[in-house]
Scaffold this motif. Structure first.
Motif, mmCIF file in Angstrom:
data_model
loop_
_atom_site.group_PDB
_atom_site.id
_atom_site.type_symbol
_atom_site.label_atom_id
_atom_site.label_comp_id
_atom_site.label_asym_id
_atom_site.label_seq_id
_atom_site.Cartn_x
_atom_site.Cartn_y
_atom_site.Cartn_z
ATOM 1 N N VAL A 1 -44.989 -36.271 76.256
ATOM 2 C CA VAL A 1 -43.434 -36.858 75.279
ATOM 3 C C VAL A 1 -42.639 -36.085 75.646
ATOM 4 N N VAL B 1 -40.998 -35.496 78.493
ATOM 5 C CA VAL B 1 -40.470 -36.783 78.747
ATOM 6 C C VAL B 1 -38.554 -36.702 77.858
ATOM 7 N N ALA C 1 -34.912 -36.034 80.011
ATOM 8 C CA ALA C 1 -34.307 -37.339 79.614
ATOM 9 C C ALA C 1 -32.790 -36.986 79.058
ATOM 10 N N VAL D 1 -35.165 -42.654 80.448
ATOM 11 C CA VAL D 1 -36.045 -42.381 79.831
ATOM 12 C C VAL D 1 -37.618 -42.968 80.563
ATOM 13 N N LYS D 2 -37.960 -44.279 81.199
ATOM 14 C CA LYS D 2 -38.027 -44.643 81.649
ATOM 15 C C LYS D 2 -38.484 -44.414 83.606
ATOM 16 N N THR E 1 -37.975 -40.830 83.951
ATOM 17 C CA THR E 1 -38.538 -39.926 84.298
ATOM 18 C C THR E 1 -39.625 -40.083 84.468
ATOM 19 N N ALA E 2 -40.086 -41.411 84.790
ATOM 20 C CA ALA E 2 -42.245 -41.513 85.478
ATOM 21 C C ALA E 2 -41.808 -40.795 86.901
ATOM 22 N N SER F 1 -42.937 -37.484 88.643
ATOM 23 C CA SER F 1 -44.055 -37.496 88.535
ATOM 24 C C SER F 1 -44.723 -37.505 89.765
ATOM 25 N N GLU G 1 -45.624 -35.054 83.982
ATOM 26 C CA GLU G 1 -44.259 -35.950 82.238
ATOM 27 C C GLU G 1 -45.934 -36.862 81.987
ATOM 28 N N ILE G 2 -45.589 -38.082 82.146
ATOM 29 C CA ILE G 2 -47.012 -38.634 81.257
ATOM 30 C C ILE G 2 -47.555 -39.531 82.413
ATOM 31 N N TYR H 1 -44.863 -45.113 76.432
ATOM 32 C CA TYR H 1 -43.176 -45.342 77.203
ATOM 33 C C TYR H 1 -42.809 -46.844 76.118
#
Lengths: 217, 282
Positions: A18, A21, A25, A156-157, A159-160, A163, A169-170, A195
């Motif tokens: 987190v 992330v 962001a 924020v979403k 940021t996936a 990967s 990240e997550i 998320y």
């Protein structure tokens, strides 16, 4: 019941991602805000060259997928001698992309401040530049607050996507876990919920901020 | 140009050029680009001396608002000269030609000219107090404390001492216009320009704004007012200027203009407003 306990058990390993992330962001948002405002100003500038550069930037960014932009920055730029670490590359890619979208938000917000206020400022002795910074931009910022907040949540979403350029990240963390334990359902369910836990409070904050800004004036 | 005039307008010409909207279809057919030209000022001359209250009358489209806006360089001019306090505004002369001057130079000269607009043009994100304080802080570099004292003083002068913390959305039209007047006056301009200050107001709010303008005039502030309020013009003006189709067609003291108008246009204006008993539409 196993599913729930197993899913919960995944969280501790994901939560470590987190901060990354948030770092992505926050960094990308600051870059996007500053660059977005500059691009918006360039687009309404009286200098044709500046306007053309700004339009070109916005069109190129909006016309290509964010995923491609990230890959390009991380895998292609090194071939011309610009090697960037995963996290800075992610911040750069997300920041450039969102700058293009935010510049449109800023531009329309600036244009939405009635020209009469600028005229009043000019008649009081403001230079055009001073009128822009002291009178128009503070108001357009308030108008932009809602859209900026929504773009932040979207970022924020997004940021996936980093990967794929080796940012742990997550999602990347989840991928690694999955390859070790094969608890696919539990791991990705936990990731999705994580998320959600990030974006729900954020959208609540955006609503509150907007309401507060509107209650004035 | 007399030494003591505050405003000198010399043979000013202004043409609005607008490119007519062209449909895509017209462009396909290669129809040539249409440009519309409207000459709004056709050689206007005007001098305003200190403490004068000049009221400009004229039907809409006569060029009166444009003239006022030119004095503040909110509009460019095509030919002629405009001086405020002896300084040409917005331009400098180079080999007899007008050359636009730097924006910062124009800005400095504009502090000599206060302007009140038809639609108030208050800063919507600032309170009444904030509106008056902002230019004092931003332009005159007052400290917050000094700006506040001066702003409160001017807002009290226009009768708004109890509305300091109201945002424009919480003010009536008349109150907004009085804030705008206080904001302009606090800058201590040499001349105040009023561009139809009551045209956007509900009838019952016109009086409070006119009363404030009248008091300022009585204090000796030089002003130029564009208005359709004939009775007010008659009471307040030291000189009436009548414009028609981009030219000044008649000027003189109000008694003379209102009782013995010479130009047809003046007679038409007066009779339409019902101000002059002997005026006849002919």
């Amino acid at each position: 019941m196993d599913f729930i306990t197993d899913t919960l058990a995944v969280f501790p390993s994901l939560i470590g991602a987190v901060p990354i992330v948030l770092q992505l962001a926050a960094g990308a948002m600051i870059l996007a805000l500053v660059l977005g405002l500059l691009v918006a100003l360039a687009r309404i500038s009286q200098f044709k060259v500046l306007r053309a550069i700004a339009v070109f930037f916005v069109e190129v960014i909006r016309g290509t997928p964010l995923l491609v932009q990230l890959v390009y920055i991380f895998f292609v730029l090194p071939s011309i001698g610009i090697a960037i670490d995963p996290i800075p590359a992610g911040i750069l890619g997300l920041g450039l992309n969102y700058a293009a979208y935010l510049s449109e938000v800023f531009r329309s917000a600036i244009l939405s401040v009635e020209s009469g206020q600028t005229e009043a400022a000019l008649s009081l002795g403001y230079t055009p530049t001073k009128a822009l910074w002291k009178v128009v931009i503070p108001q357009s910022f308030v108008v932009s607050l809602g859209p900026i907040g929504n773009y932040f949540i979207a970022m924020v979403k997004d940021t996936a996507l980093t990967s794929v350029i080796a940012v742990t990240e997550i999602l990347k963390t989840a991928n690694i876990l999955n390859s070790q334990t094969f608890q696919t359902t539990e791991i990705y369910t936990a990731a999705a919920i994580l998320y959600l836990m990030l974006s729900l409070p954020l959208s609540r904050i955006v609503v509150l901020l907007e309401r507060k800004a509107r209650s004035r004036g | 140009m007399a030494d003591n005039t505050i405003i000198t307008v010399k043979d000013v010409h202004k043409t609005f050029v607008s490119e007519a909207k062209q449909s895509l279809w017209d462009r396909f057919r290669g129809k040539t680009h249409e440009v519309k030209r409207v000459e709004v000022l056709k050689g206007v001359n005007l001098e305003v001396a200190p403490s004068e209250t000049v009221v400009i009358l004229g039907s809409s489209g006569s060029g009166k608002s444009t003239l006022l806006r030119c004095i503040n360089k909110l509009e460019t001019i095509d030919a002629g000269r405009i001086y405020v306090h002896g300084h040409m505004i917005g331009y400098r002369e180079q080999n007899g030609e007008l050359v636009a001057e730097r924006a910062s130079v124009t800005a400095k000269k504009r502090t000599d000219v206060g302007m009140v607009f038809q639609h108030f043009n208050l800063f919507l994100n600032k309170t009444a107090l904030g509106n008056v304080m902002a230019p004092l802080r931003d332009i005159k570099n007052f400290s917050a404390a000094d700006a506040r004292i001066k702003a409160v003083h001017h807002l009290e002068m226009v009768g708004l001492g109890d509305k300091l913390d109201n945002y424009p959305s919480k003010l009536s039209g008349g109150q907004k216009q009085r804030v705008a007047i206080a904001r302009a006056l606090a800058m201590e301009p040499a001349v105040m320009l009023f561009d139809e200050p009551t045209s956007a107001l509900d009838p019952e709010l016109v009086g409070e704004v006119l009363a404030v303008i009248k008091r300022i005039a009585q204090e000796g502030t030089t002003m130029v007012i564009v208005t359709h309020e004939m009775q007010f013009a008659r009471e307040i003006a030291t000189r009436i200027v009548v414009m028609d189709q981009g030219l000044i067609v008649e000027e003189g003291p109000p008694e003379l203009i209102f009782t013995n108008p010479q130009h047809d246009k003046t007679r038409a204006l007066l009779s339409r407003s019902g101000t002059s008993p002997q005026a006849s539409e002919s």
